[in-house]
Scaffold this active site. Structure first.
Site, mmCIF file in Angstrom:
data_model
loop_
_atom_site.group_PDB
_atom_site.id
_atom_site.type_symbol
_atom_site.label_atom_id
_atom_site.label_comp_id
_atom_site.label_asym_id
_atom_site.label_seq_id
_atom_site.Cartn_x
_atom_site.Cartn_y
_atom_site.Cartn_z
ATOM 1 N N HIS A 176 45.871 49.830 42.971
ATOM 2 C CA HIS A 176 44.438 49.561 43.046
ATOM 3 C C HIS A 176 43.676 50.838 43.425
ATOM 4 O O HIS A 176 42.523 51.019 43.033
ATOM 5 C CB HIS A 176 44.135 48.482 44.088
ATOM 6 C CG HIS A 176 44.592 47.115 43.711
ATOM 7 N ND1 HIS A 176 45.871 46.674 43.970
ATOM 8 C CD2 HIS A 176 43.952 46.095 43.081
ATOM 9 C CE1 HIS A 176 45.992 45.422 43.534
ATOM 10 N NE2 HIS A 176 44.843 45.058 42.989
ATOM 11 N N ASP A 252 47.353 44.697 33.498
ATOM 12 C CA ASP A 252 46.738 44.509 34.812
ATOM 13 C C ASP A 252 45.294 44.966 34.680
ATOM 14 O O ASP A 252 44.861 45.462 33.628
ATOM 15 C CB ASP A 252 47.498 45.305 35.871
ATOM 16 C CG ASP A 252 47.382 44.682 37.265
ATOM 17 O OD1 ASP A 252 46.442 43.888 37.478
ATOM 18 O OD2 ASP A 252 48.205 44.996 38.134
#
Length: 340
Positions: A176, A252
């Site tokens: 992230h 993702d």
């Protein structure tokens, strides 16, 4: 195809316009989109009503710290509790993991949501993003839990999504926020991180979500937009050294920092689709306009998500009346509280 994020608990005019676009396959929901069970069901219905084709409504409802819907839903434990119980009683741990899957999936389907991206089948080896989201560090134990979890989701009528291919658990970095590089060669990854994915595919898992980790000893780009990882390893027949997967491949979120290596939004989307992803996740509403412009004129697999749409949801009244529901809550939630 794109699965997009929206801003709040109701659709805006702009978001209704997005859902008209040929490239939009569905919407992923987060805590920002949740107010109550009834509101989620209304929002899911509104999403489908606003689009000219079937829409996949999805969420991450793993349990533990990754549980987007909370009030009115079971307080699901993180997956690592099952690994801890496995050392004491393997069969009981596997049975409870299967019930966890059924309970989670049943509640999500009762809310009008098709899919929870689960299970995490990464190894529990210290990654900052994965942590207690993983069952265990041992590939063979995780493989057993993967089979059980897929069974439980299927029993509820929900497709199962194995994540994050080919394995996010061993590198330290959280994709992230940072690039993540795993230097291990393919033979080591086959013997370790890929083992649960093999088990899940054999158990008829319906989808795989790619990770943004880079494996430079295997391919130059991160796995999420690597033709080698998707086409040669994941998709290729077993007889040719692949895993023979025939289901849906999700990226993702392309808004994660580790996806930036592909370049701007347009390049990220095209690289993922060109590599073999069927569906690209665009979780931030701020990126949706640019993403839709990026795919203008591109041929898309508009039927990609049909195989993972929810099947046979009871609705909340039907679920609460199901004797298994009460038993599952006792077995999974009450009996696992305080597991250290």
């Amino acid at each position: 195809m794109l699965v997009i994020g929206i801003a709040g608990t109701e659709l805006t005019t702009q978001e209704r316009d997005w859902l008209q676009h040929d490239a939009v396959a569905g919407v992923i929901l987060f805590t920002r989109n949740f107010a109550s069970r009834a509101q989620v069901a209304e929002l899911s219905q509104a999403i489908r009503a606003a689009a000219p084709r079937p829409q996949l409504v999805c969420v991450d409802q793993e349990g533990g710290r990754v549980q987007r819907f909370r009030e009115g839903y079971s307080d699901l434990p993180a997956l690592d509790v099952f690994g801890k119980r496995y050392a004491q009683d393997p069969q009981a741990a596997l049975q409870r993991a299967e019930e966890h899957a059924w309970l989670m999936a049943s509640e999500i389907l009762a809310s009008g949501v098709d899919l929870s991206f689960a299970p995490v089948v990464d190894l529990a080896r210290g990654n900052r993003a994965i942590g207690n989201r993983a069952f265990d560090a041992d590939p063979q134990i995780v493989a057993e839990f993967t089979r059980a979890y897929v069974r439980g989701m299927h029993a509820a009528g929900m497709a199962a999504t194995l994540k994050h291919f080919p394995g996010h658990g061993t590198v330290l970095e959280d994709t992230h926020f940072d690039d993540a590089v795993d230097p291990r060669p393919l033979d080591v990854l086959r013997a370790e991180d890929l083992v649960p994915f093999v088990a899940g595919i054999e158990a008829k898992a319906d989808a795989v979500m790619m990770g943004h980790v880079k494996y430079p000893a295997v391919a130059p780009e991160p796995a999420g937009y690597s033709p080698f990882w998707i086409q040669k390893i994941l998709r290729e027949d077993v007889s040719n050294g692949g895993l023979g997967f025939r289901g849906v491949v999700f990226s993702d979120d392309i808004g994660m920092a580790a996806a930036f290596s592909a370049g701007g939004v347009k390049q990220r989307i095209h690289d993922h689709l060109d590599a073999g992803c069927d569906v690209v996740l665009v979780c931030s509403p701020k990126l949706v306009d640019e993403s839709l412009k990026a795919v203008e004129g591109r041929a898309l697999n508009t039927a990609a998500v049909l195989g993972v749409l929810g099947r046979g949801a009871l609705g909340w009244d039907g679920l609460i009346a199901d004797a298994r529901y009460g038993h599952a809550q006792t077995d999974v939630v009450d009996n696992l509280k305080g597991v250290a």
